[in-house]
Design a protein around this motif. Structure first.
Motif, PDB file in Angstrom:
ATOM      1  N   ALA A 177      33.397  28.667  37.339  1.00 30.46           N
ATOM      2  CA  ALA A 177      32.748  29.541  38.316  1.00 30.46           C
ATOM      3  C   ALA A 177      33.802  30.402  39.000  1.00 30.46           C
ATOM      4  CB  ALA A 177      32.000  28.714  39.350  1.00 30.46           C
ATOM      5  N   ILE A 178      33.425  31.650  39.271  1.00 27.32           N
ATOM      6  CA  ILE A 178      34.317  32.540  39.998  1.00 27.32           C
ATOM      7  C   ILE A 178      33.483  33.328  41.004  1.00 27.32           C
ATOM      8  CG2 ILE A 178      34.163  34.431  38.305  1.00 27.32           C
ATOM      9  CD1 ILE A 178      37.198  34.895  38.881  1.00 27.32           C
ATOM     10  N   GLU A 179      33.962  33.382  42.215  1.00 28.89           N
ATOM     11  CA  GLU A 179      33.228  34.096  43.264  1.00 28.89           C
ATOM     12  C   GLU A 179      33.460  35.590  43.123  1.00 28.89           C
ATOM     13  OE1 GLU A 179      32.493  33.818  48.100  1.00 28.89           O
ATOM     14  OE2 GLU A 179      34.201  32.784  47.188  1.00 28.89           O
ATOM     15  N   ILE A 180      32.379  36.343  42.986  1.00 24.07           N
ATOM     16  CA  ILE A 180      32.490  37.795  42.893  1.00 24.07           C
ATOM     17  C   ILE A 180      31.208  38.431  43.411  1.00 24.07           C
ATOM     18  CG2 ILE A 180      31.835  37.750  40.427  1.00 24.07           C
ATOM     19  CD1 ILE A 180      33.572  40.330  40.130  1.00 24.07           C
ATOM     20  N   ASP A 181      31.352  39.188  44.472  1.00 20.19           N
ATOM     21  CA  ASP A 181      30.270  39.973  45.050  1.00 20.19           C
ATOM     22  C   ASP A 181      30.547  41.414  44.663  1.00 20.19           C
ATOM     23  OD1 ASP A 181      28.597  41.529  46.625  1.00 20.19           O
ATOM     24  OD2 ASP A 181      28.845  40.309  48.418  1.00 20.19           O
ATOM     25  N   VAL A 182      29.708  41.988  43.827  1.00 21.34           N
ATOM     26  CA  VAL A 182      29.995  43.315  43.272  1.00 21.34           C
ATOM     27  C   VAL A 182      29.931  44.423  44.312  1.00 21.34           C
ATOM     28  CG1 VAL A 182      29.152  42.567  41.016  1.00 21.34           C
ATOM     29  CG2 VAL A 182      27.610  43.832  42.544  1.00 21.34           C
ATOM     30  N   THR A 183      29.436  44.118  45.507  1.00 21.53           N
ATOM     31  CA  THR A 183      29.405  45.111  46.577  1.00 21.53           C
ATOM     32  C   THR A 183      30.591  44.971  47.525  1.00 21.53           C
ATOM     33  OG1 THR A 183      28.081  43.768  48.116  1.00 21.53           O
ATOM     34  CG2 THR A 183      26.881  45.091  46.492  1.00 21.53           C
ATOM     35  N   ASP A 184      31.483  44.039  47.241  1.00 22.74           N
ATOM     36  CA  ASP A 184      32.620  43.757  48.119  1.00 22.74           C
ATOM     37  C   ASP A 184      33.930  43.989  47.366  1.00 22.74           C
ATOM     38  OD1 ASP A 184      34.615  42.716  49.712  1.00 22.74           O
ATOM     39  OD2 ASP A 184      33.579  40.849  50.156  1.00 22.74           O
ATOM     40  N   PRO A 185      34.646  45.081  47.656  1.00 21.40           N
ATOM     41  CA  PRO A 185      35.895  45.373  46.937  1.00 21.40           C
ATOM     42  C   PRO A 185      36.924  44.250  47.013  1.00 21.40           C
ATOM     43  CG  PRO A 185      35.180  47.297  48.175  1.00 21.40           C
ATOM     44  CD  PRO A 185      34.289  46.163  48.590  1.00 21.40           C
ATOM     45  N   SER A 190      36.326  41.040  47.224  1.00 23.77           N
ATOM     46  CA  SER A 190      35.867  39.978  46.335  1.00 23.77           C
ATOM     47  C   SER A 190      36.160  40.332  44.879  1.00 23.77           C
ATOM     48  CB  SER A 190      34.365  39.751  46.534  1.00 23.77           C
ATOM     49  OG  SER A 190      33.865  38.834  45.598  1.00 23.77           O
ATOM     50  N   ILE A 191      35.920  41.564  44.512  1.00 21.82           N
ATOM     51  CA  ILE A 191      36.197  42.023  43.142  1.00 21.82           C
ATOM     52  C   ILE A 191      37.688  41.919  42.844  1.00 21.82           C
ATOM     53  CG2 ILE A 191      36.153  44.009  41.591  1.00 21.82           C
ATOM     54  CD1 ILE A 191      33.673  44.993  43.172  1.00 21.82           C
ATOM     55  N   PHE A 192      38.522  42.382  43.773  1.00 20.00           N
ATOM     56  CA  PHE A 192      39.978  42.342  43.584  1.00 20.00           C
ATOM     57  C   PHE A 192      40.458  40.902  43.424  1.00 20.00           C
ATOM     58  CE2 PHE A 192      44.268  42.006  45.393  1.00 20.00           C
ATOM     59  CZ  PHE A 192      44.956  42.901  44.565  1.00 20.00           C
ATOM     60  N   SER A 193      39.958  40.009  44.265  1.00 19.74           N
ATOM     61  CA  SER A 193      40.361  38.610  44.187  1.00 19.74           C
ATOM     62  C   SER A 193      39.990  37.997  42.838  1.00 19.74           C
ATOM     63  CB  SER A 193      39.693  37.824  45.321  1.00 19.74           C
ATOM     64  OG  SER A 193      40.030  36.454  45.249  1.00 19.74           O
ATOM     65  N   LYS A 239      42.345  39.263  40.115  1.00 17.65           N
ATOM     66  CA  LYS A 239      43.666  38.648  40.184  1.00 17.65           C
ATOM     67  C   LYS A 239      43.630  37.209  39.668  1.00 17.65           C
ATOM     68  CE  LYS A 239      46.013  42.094  41.408  1.00 17.65           C
ATOM     69  NZ  LYS A 239      46.962  42.673  40.402  1.00 17.65           N
ATOM     70  N   THR A 240      42.542  36.505  39.930  1.00 17.11           N
ATOM     71  CA  THR A 240      42.402  35.140  39.417  1.00 17.11           C
ATOM     72  C   THR A 240      42.405  35.133  37.893  1.00 17.11           C
ATOM     73  OG1 THR A 240      41.182  34.358  41.358  1.00 17.11           O
ATOM     74  CG2 THR A 240      40.873  33.136  39.304  1.00 17.11           C
ATOM     75  N   ILE A 241      41.609  36.009  37.295  1.00 18.63           N
ATOM     76  CA  ILE A 241      41.533  36.043  35.829  1.00 18.63           C
ATOM     77  C   ILE A 241      42.848  36.546  35.230  1.00 18.63           C
ATOM     78  CG2 ILE A 241      40.352  37.120  33.867  1.00 18.63           C
ATOM     79  CD1 ILE A 241      37.773  36.995  35.480  1.00 18.63           C
ATOM     80  N   GLU A 242      43.489  37.491  35.903  1.00 19.66           N
ATOM     81  CA  GLU A 242      44.793  37.966  35.416  1.00 19.66           C
ATOM     82  C   GLU A 242      45.809  36.827  35.400  1.00 19.66           C
ATOM     83  OE1 GLU A 242      47.966  41.574  36.271  1.00 19.66           O
ATOM     84  OE2 GLU A 242      46.706  40.862  37.919  1.00 19.66           O
ATOM     85  N   GLN A 281      36.154  49.214  36.900  1.00 19.15           N
ATOM     86  CA  GLN A 281      37.472  49.793  37.163  1.00 19.15           C
ATOM     87  C   GLN A 281      38.501  48.722  37.496  1.00 19.15           C
ATOM     88  OE1 GLN A 281      36.841  52.851  40.129  1.00 19.15           O
ATOM     89  NE2 GLN A 281      36.084  54.318  38.614  1.00 19.15           N
ATOM     90  N   ALA A 282      38.086  47.687  38.212  1.00 19.85           N
ATOM     91  CA  ALA A 282      39.011  46.623  38.598  1.00 19.85           C
ATOM     92  C   ALA A 282      39.506  45.812  37.400  1.00 19.85           C
ATOM     93  CB  ALA A 282      38.348  45.695  39.610  1.00 19.85           C
ATOM     94  N   PHE A 283      38.669  45.688  36.369  1.00 23.91           N
ATOM     95  CA  PHE A 283      39.017  44.859  35.214  1.00 23.91           C
ATOM     96  C   PHE A 283      39.471  45.660  33.996  1.00 23.91           C
ATOM     97  CE2 PHE A 283      36.675  41.791  37.714  1.00 23.91           C
ATOM     98  CZ  PHE A 283      37.359  40.612  37.473  1.00 23.91           C
ATOM     99  N   LEU A 284      39.561  46.951  34.135  1.00 28.49           N
ATOM    100  CA  LEU A 284      39.853  47.803  32.979  1.00 28.49           C
ATOM    101  C   LEU A 284      41.214  47.501  32.349  1.00 28.49           C
ATOM    102  CD1 LEU A 284      38.079  49.781  31.576  1.00 28.49           C
ATOM    103  CD2 LEU A 284      39.083  51.628  32.939  1.00 28.49           C
ATOM    104  N   GLU A 285      42.230  47.303  33.171  1.00 27.74           N
ATOM    105  CA  GLU A 285      43.562  47.046  32.612  1.00 27.74           C
ATOM    106  C   GLU A 285      43.603  45.711  31.879  1.00 27.74           C
ATOM    107  OE1 GLU A 285      46.021  49.247  32.345  1.00 27.74           O
ATOM    108  OE2 GLU A 285      44.511  50.604  33.209  1.00 27.74           O
ATOM    109  N   LEU A 286      42.890  44.706  32.386  1.00 31.30           N
ATOM    110  CA  LEU A 286      42.831  43.428  31.684  1.00 31.30           C
ATOM    111  C   LEU A 286      42.075  43.559  30.370  1.00 31.30           C
ATOM    112  CD1 LEU A 286      42.158  40.813  34.524  1.00 31.30           C
ATOM    113  CD2 LEU A 286      44.293  41.238  33.297  1.00 31.30           C
TER     114      LEU A 286
END
Length: 245
Positions: A55-63, A65-68, A71-74, A121-126
């Protein structure tokens, strides 16, 4: 092992997507706004014998949360192979064009359109570090302008001032993104799982979550000769499954 992130995956179609992907040997990050709900969903899948999930916490309306989450997956994986932008909301009903408040329309767009852009956009480089990156944007037949203009279409009378337009915008973004990433081995498609019985629509749809998830994965787990920049719908009754825009 390939790695996938599914947003809005602690229930309904997203949950079934996580189950089917994990069943194919892919490591799945099960995205949820609430980590507690995400962990509960993972535990349920663990009890069926599936262990390659987290499980990974991600709220798509919260920048933040998306960034965190990125970084976890990276840190843990170093790349991402599959992104399924599944999180979405219907919004309040009814949704008449003349009476629906601008704030309500903006709220729906924030999740269904801007949220997808922020996550992508946040996950594009990964994703670019993958040999075969895939992005599937989960859309709806209600986002088809062509079908909505056809009085013979079976859902012609289902007009929404917020939900449908948010998916039309998502479809347009998918076209632009697919074109931009085509030379990087990406396959980016909009996929409509069809009218499926979920809590999203009070279980009024005729389709099953199993069939919906299978359809999405059919058009996600493609080879490098697969289609790019297409709009697939499980409600289209021909062999291609391609919907008019």
């Amino acid at each position: 092992m390939k790695t996938a992130l599914i947003t809005g995956a602690n229930r309904s179609i997203g949950f079934e997507l996580a189950k089917q992907l994990a069943g194919q040997g892919i490591f799945v990050y099960l995205g949820a706004r609430s980590l507690a709900k995400g962990n509960a969903a993972v535990q349920e899948l663990n009890e069926t014998g599936l262990k390659n999930l987290k499980a990974i916490e991600i709220d798509v309306t919260d920048p933040d949360s998306i960034f965190s989450a990125s970084k976890t997956i990276e840190t843990e994986q170093g790349k991402l192979d599959i992104l399924i932008n599944n999180a979405g909301i219907l919004g309040k009903s009814p949704q008449g064009a003349a009476a629906t408040a601008v704030e309500e329309i903006r709220n729906v767009f924030d999740t269904n359109f801007f949220g997808v852009i922020g996550v992508t956009q946040a996950f594009l480089e990964l994703l670019k570090k993958s040999d075969s990156p895939r992005i599937s944007n989960i859309t709806s037949g209600l986002g088809s302008l062509t079908l909505h203009s056809d009085p013979e279409w079976k859902y012609y009378q289902v007009k929404t001032a917020a939900y449908g337009p948010s998916k039309s915008a998502l479809n347009a973004y998918t076209i632009v993104l697919a074109h931009e990433l085509a030379n990087h081995n990406f396959k980016v498609n909009a996929i409509d799982p069809g009218y499926t019985a979920t809590d999203f629509n009070n279980y009024s749809g005729p389709g099953t979550v199993e069939d919906a998830a299978s359809f999405i994965l059919k058009h996600t787990l493609t080879d490098n000769n697969g289609p790019n920049g297409k709009f697939f719908s499980n409600d289209i009754e021909d062999s291609t499954g391609i919907s008019p825009w």
